[in-house]
Write a protein that holds these residues in place. Structure first.
Motif, short mmCIF file in Angstrom:
data_model
loop_
_atom_site.label_atom_id
_atom_site.label_comp_id
_atom_site.label_asym_id
_atom_site.label_seq_id
_atom_site.Cartn_x
_atom_site.Cartn_y
_atom_site.Cartn_z
N LEU A 116 24.57 7.86 -13.00
CA LEU A 116 24.55 8.44 -14.34
C LEU A 116 25.88 8.21 -15.04
O LEU A 116 25.92 7.88 -16.24
CB LEU A 116 24.24 9.94 -14.23
N ALA A 117 26.94 8.34 -14.27
CA ALA A 117 28.28 8.12 -14.84
C ALA A 117 28.42 6.68 -15.33
O ALA A 117 28.99 6.42 -16.39
CB ALA A 117 29.36 8.44 -13.80
N VAL A 118 27.89 5.75 -14.55
CA VAL A 118 27.94 4.34 -14.95
C VAL A 118 27.10 4.11 -16.21
O VAL A 118 27.51 3.42 -17.14
CB VAL A 118 27.45 3.42 -13.80
N ALA A 119 25.92 4.74 -16.21
CA ALA A 119 24.98 4.51 -17.30
C ALA A 119 25.49 5.07 -18.63
O ALA A 119 25.25 4.50 -19.69
CB ALA A 119 23.62 5.13 -16.96
N VAL A 120 26.22 6.16 -18.56
CA VAL A 120 26.61 6.84 -19.80
C VAL A 120 27.76 6.11 -20.51
O VAL A 120 28.01 6.32 -21.70
CB VAL A 120 26.99 8.32 -19.52
N ILE A 121 28.43 5.24 -19.75
CA ILE A 121 29.53 4.49 -20.34
C ILE A 121 28.98 3.34 -21.19
O ILE A 121 28.18 2.55 -20.72
CB ILE A 121 30.47 3.92 -19.25
N ASP A 122 29.42 3.27 -22.40
CA ASP A 122 28.93 2.28 -23.36
C ASP A 122 29.75 1.00 -23.23
O ASP A 122 30.59 0.70 -24.06
CB ASP A 122 29.04 2.85 -24.77
N GLU A 150 28.96 14.51 -18.77
CA GLU A 150 29.61 14.50 -20.07
C GLU A 150 30.88 13.68 -19.99
O GLU A 150 31.60 13.73 -18.99
CB GLU A 150 29.90 15.92 -20.58
N VAL A 151 31.10 12.90 -21.05
CA VAL A 151 32.28 12.04 -21.06
C VAL A 151 33.43 12.84 -21.68
O VAL A 151 33.29 13.39 -22.78
CB VAL A 151 32.01 10.76 -21.88
N LEU A 152 34.55 12.88 -20.94
CA LEU A 152 35.70 13.65 -21.41
C LEU A 152 36.78 12.70 -21.94
O LEU A 152 36.77 11.52 -21.59
CB LEU A 152 36.28 14.48 -20.26
N PRO A 153 37.71 13.21 -22.71
CA PRO A 153 38.83 12.39 -23.16
C PRO A 153 39.54 11.78 -21.94
O PRO A 153 39.79 12.47 -20.96
CB PRO A 153 39.76 13.39 -23.86
N ALA A 154 39.87 10.50 -22.05
CA ALA A 154 40.40 9.78 -20.90
C ALA A 154 41.83 10.16 -20.58
O ALA A 154 42.38 9.71 -19.57
CB ALA A 154 40.31 8.29 -21.14
N GLY A 155 42.44 10.92 -21.43
CA GLY A 155 43.82 11.32 -21.19
C GLY A 155 44.80 10.20 -21.45
O GLY A 155 45.82 10.10 -20.80
N GLY A 156 44.46 9.33 -22.37
CA GLY A 156 45.41 8.31 -22.80
C GLY A 156 45.40 7.03 -21.98
O GLY A 156 45.88 6.00 -22.43
N LYS A 157 44.86 7.05 -20.77
CA LYS A 157 44.85 5.84 -19.96
C LYS A 157 43.98 4.76 -20.62
O LYS A 157 42.87 5.06 -21.05
CB LYS A 157 44.31 6.12 -18.57
N PRO A 158 44.48 3.54 -20.67
CA PRO A 158 43.68 2.48 -21.27
C PRO A 158 42.57 2.03 -20.33
O PRO A 158 42.73 2.10 -19.11
CB PRO A 158 44.70 1.34 -21.46
N HIS A 159 41.48 1.59 -20.90
CA HIS A 159 40.34 1.09 -20.12
C HIS A 159 39.80 2.12 -19.13
O HIS A 159 39.27 1.76 -18.09
CB HIS A 159 40.72 -0.18 -19.33
N ARG A 160 40.00 3.39 -19.47
CA ARG A 160 39.48 4.41 -18.56
C ARG A 160 38.69 5.46 -19.33
O ARG A 160 38.98 5.71 -20.50
CB ARG A 160 40.63 5.14 -17.83
N SER A 161 37.71 6.03 -18.66
CA SER A 161 37.02 7.20 -19.19
C SER A 161 36.79 8.15 -18.04
O SER A 161 36.63 7.73 -16.90
CB SER A 161 35.66 6.82 -19.78
N ILE A 162 36.79 9.44 -18.35
CA ILE A 162 36.50 10.46 -17.35
C ILE A 162 35.11 11.00 -17.60
O ILE A 162 34.76 11.31 -18.74
CB ILE A 162 37.51 11.62 -17.43
N VAL A 163 34.31 11.03 -16.55
CA VAL A 163 32.96 11.60 -16.68
C VAL A 163 32.85 12.76 -15.71
O VAL A 163 33.19 12.64 -14.54
CB VAL A 163 31.88 10.55 -16.35
N ARG A 164 32.37 13.88 -16.26
CA ARG A 164 32.17 15.04 -15.40
C ARG A 164 30.67 15.24 -15.22
O ARG A 164 29.92 15.28 -16.20
CB ARG A 164 32.80 16.27 -16.06
N VAL A 165 30.24 15.32 -13.97
CA VAL A 165 28.81 15.48 -13.68
C VAL A 165 28.59 16.78 -12.93
O VAL A 165 29.31 17.08 -11.97
CB VAL A 165 28.27 14.31 -12.83
N VAL A 166 27.63 17.56 -13.40
CA VAL A 166 27.23 18.77 -12.69
C VAL A 166 25.75 18.65 -12.37
O VAL A 166 24.94 18.40 -13.26
CB VAL A 166 27.47 20.04 -13.54
#
Lengths: 193, 193
Positions: A116-122, A150-166
Motif C-alpha cells: 500500500l505504501a508503494v502504491a500510494v506514492i505517485d 497516509e503520506v506525511l511530510p518528508a521532513g525536507g529529505k529529497p527524493h523521500r516520502s514518509i508513509v504511515r500505515v495503520v
DNA sequence: ACCGGATTAGCACTTGGTACTAACATCAGT
DNA sequence: ACTGATGTTAGTACCAAGTGCTAATCCGGT
C-alpha cells in the motif's frame, strides 16, 4: 446393485479430483472391477482419459506461471488518492497463519502495508528504504485486515516520502508501520496524472 | 553441417522450454526435418517424450498446490543454532520483482528475514513484536540472498529477544533488520535441545 | 422363467512414442 | 577417387493407454 454403481462413480470422480494421474487400470484395481467398467463410468461422468487430463493440467499450469505474478499489490485497494492516502483490505485465511498457533505470519501484514505504501506514492519508481513496524495484536484466520496509509511530510529529505500505515481488525489496531520511501521524482508534480 | 545441428538442437531445447506441449511430429515440421532426427536430438539433449513432460508438469503443478501454503519459512535454512544464530538462502526469481523495474518487492526480503528470526527463537511460540528495517540496495531476479540472523541480549525485557538479521547478495549487504521478538518462555532453557 | 441394467470380454484401431537396424548423404582427409 | 566419420532418413516391431464397437454373461426383481 444400483447404489454400488452410483457410489463407485462418486468415489471415482472424487479420487480423480484429488489425483488425476491414475490410469483406468489403476482405478479398476482400486475398485476391484474391470477396466471396461471404469471406462463406462468415465464416459457417464464425462471424465476424459488420462492423457487429456494431463494435457489440461499442463496447459493450465503454463497459464498459472503467467497468472501468479499479478500480486503486485497484496490486498485489495479500496480507495486511493495519490501522495495523500489509501486504504486496502486483506482477508486472512488458513494459508497465512502458523499452523502451530493459528496466528498470521508477520510478513503478510507487512506485505499488505508495504504494498500500500508503494502504491500510494505517485511515482513510477517507489522503493522502501527504511521502516519501523509494530505488531500490536495477533491476527487470526478469518480476520479482515484493513490497512490505512497516509503520506506525511518528508521532513525536507529529497527524493523521500514518509508513509504511515495503520492496520486494524474491526476497531482494533493490530499493526502500525512507518515507511520511508525512495522515489525518483520530487513530490508535487501533479501534472503526471 | 555441424553448426546446423547444434543450432537446431539449441532452438529445439528453447522451444520446448517455452512450450512443452509439442509432439515430435510438430517439431519435425517446424524444423523441416524428419521425425527420427527430432528423436535423436531429444536423445542427445536428454529431453523426455511428450507424455513424460506432461506428467512432470502435471505432478509439479499438483505439488505446487500443496507446496505453496507450506512456506512456513521463506528461504532455505542452511544452518541454525537455536537462540544463537541462523543462516538462510533465498533465490529471487521473476515472480518476486516488480515487473515495472525488475527490483525485488520489499516484503520478500522482509519475509525471509522475519521467518529466520522466528525460526531461530527456541520457543514454541515466537511472534514479531516490533522491527526496524533498512533496504540498502535493490535486489534483482537471479540474485541469491543470504540472510544471517544473530540473537542479541534482550536488554532485560522479560519474554523478549532481539534478533539482528543482515541479508547480503555476494558480499554486498542489501537489507538489515532488527526484530524484537515475543516468546512465551524465558530464554535459557537449553535443556529442551 | 424371463427381462433389463450392470458388468465383463474381445477385437480392431489410434497416438505418440521407444528400440533397433539399415540405408543413404555429405564432407574431410589422405 | 576411395575411405570413414558424422548426420539424416526410413522402416520395422513393440508398448501404453486409450476409443469404439459388438457380444457375452451375471444378477436381482417381478
Amino acid at each position: 446393485m444400483r447404489l454400488q454403481k452410483r457410489e463407485r462413480q462418486e468415489k471415482l470422480a472424487a479420487l480423480l479430483e484429488g489425483n488425476p494421474l491414475m490410469t483406468d487400470g489403476d482405478l479398476a484395481e482400486h475398485f476391484s472391477v474391470s477396466v471396461q467398467t471404469v471406462r463406462l463410468d468415465r464416459m457417464e461422468l464425462g471424465i476424459p482419459e488420462l492423457r487429456e487430463r494431463l494435457k489440461d493440467m499442463a496447459s493450465r499450469s503454463l497459464d498459472d506461471v503467467k497468472a501468479l505474478p499479478i500480486d503486485e499489490v497484496i490486498g485489495d485497494i479500496l480507495d486511493i488518492e495519490l501522495d495523500k492516502r489509501a486504504v486496502s483490505v486483506f482477508d486472512v485465511t488458513e494459508d497465512h497463519v502458523f499452523q502451530r498457533n493459528g496466528i498470521a505470519r508477520g510478513h503478510h501484514l507487512f506485505a499488505q502495508a508495504n504494498s500500500l505504501a508503494v502504491a500510494v506514492i505517485d511515482d513510477e519508481l517507489a522503493l522502501t528504504a527504511k521502516s519501523e513496524l509494530e505488531f500490536r495484536k495477533p491476527v487470526h484466520a478469518g480476520d479482515r485486515v484493513v490497512a490505512k496509509a497516509e503520506v506525511l511530510p518528508a521532513g525536507g529529505k529529497p527524493h523521500r516520502s514518509i508513509v504511515r500505515v495503520v492496520s486494524t481488525v474491526g476497531e482494533e489496531p493490530v499493526f502500525t508501520g512507518i515507511f520511508e520511501m525512495y522515489r525518483t521524482h520530487e513530490r508535487g508534480k501533479e501534472g503526471q496524472q
